[in-house]
Design an enzyme around this catalytic site. Structure first.
Site: not given
Ligand code: GRF
Length: 229
Positions: A13-15, A104, A106, A147, A176
């Site tokens: 969940g870093s994003n 999304n 990717h 995708d 990202e």
């Molecule tokens: C990210 O690289 C995202 O693009 C991919 O999986 C990874 C998830 O990372 N789909 P996080 O869970 O957001 O840390």
């Protein structure tokens, strides 16, 4: 009326955290509220991040999600969805009803290195094995295929000869975190939209960080000549 965003996560969940941090600044929080974190995994790291920020959590039963997801989103008055490391297929009734409001990220330059089975570390292993010199991150609207939907934004990342898949993953993930929250905000506030012709509207001109084809130096005439023996 402010947008009510659901973020779907399967992993750390870093994003998701980058989205929370970005939307908490200034007046953004009054325009976009993170109203739900939905996950298919009860051990997802994103759960602790959600609780820390008082975001409601839904742990979805994968077997029953086809029937239940629309109802879950309606119960939370969700207006927009961001998939952030979510590895499950989103049912087509949801992608259809959220058309232009579901995005999304990717970790590669789609349409390269995307599609079923191409997620997480597998993407970076494939990038490394292919010997490409540029990869990157892509944000796109979600449609009924993995995708595949219209691309909103891309950012290139160099791949160096001695990179491991982990090195590439780290470099792409940094991009990202910078790119995704901005696009999520702009989609949720209606600054970026999807036209009926499937063209993305309102997208700012891309600003490439380390090269652009327009500015590329002329290739030397002898580039493809065999080396002198
Ligand atoms: C990210 O690289 C995202 O693009 C991919 O999986 C990874 C998830 O990372 N789909 P996080 O869970 O957001 O840390």
């Amino acid at each position: 009326m402010s947008a009510r965003l659901a973020v779907f996560c399967s992993g750390g969940g870093s994003n998701f955290q980058a989205i929370l941090d970005y939307l908490s600044l200034g007046t953004r929080s009054s325009r976009v509220e993170v109203a739900l974190m939905a996950t298919d995994r009860k051990d997802a790291g994103a759960i602790a991040r959600a609780r820390q920020s008082a975001v409601p959590v839904a742990i979805m039963d994968v077997a029953s999600r086809t029937d239940g997801l629309g109802a879950l989103l309606a119960a939370h008055d969700i207006t927009h969805i961001a998939l952030a490391g979510y590895i499950r297929f989103v049912p087509t009734d949801v992608t259809a009803s959220f058309r232009g409001r579901i995005v999304n990220i990717h970790p590669a330059l789609l349409p390269a290195f995307g599609g079923p089975g191409m997620y997480g570390q597998r993407v970076h292993v494939a990038v490394r094995a292919a010997g490409v010199t540029v990869t990157g991150a892509t944000v796109h609207f979600v449609d009924a295929a993995y995708d595949h939907g219209p691309i909103i934004a891309q950012w290139p990342v160099p791949v160096f000869p001695d990179d491991s898949a982990d090195d590439i993953a780290r470099r792409v993930l940094d991009v990202e975190h910078a790119l995704y929250p901005r696009v999520v905000h702009d989609v949720a506030t209606g600054r970026i939209t999807l036209g009926s012709d499937d063209c993305v509207q309102g997208r700012p001109a891309p600003k490439l960080p380390f090269f652009s084809l327009r500015d590329a130096p002329a290739l030397p005439d002898d580039l493809l000549d065999p080396p002198a023996s």
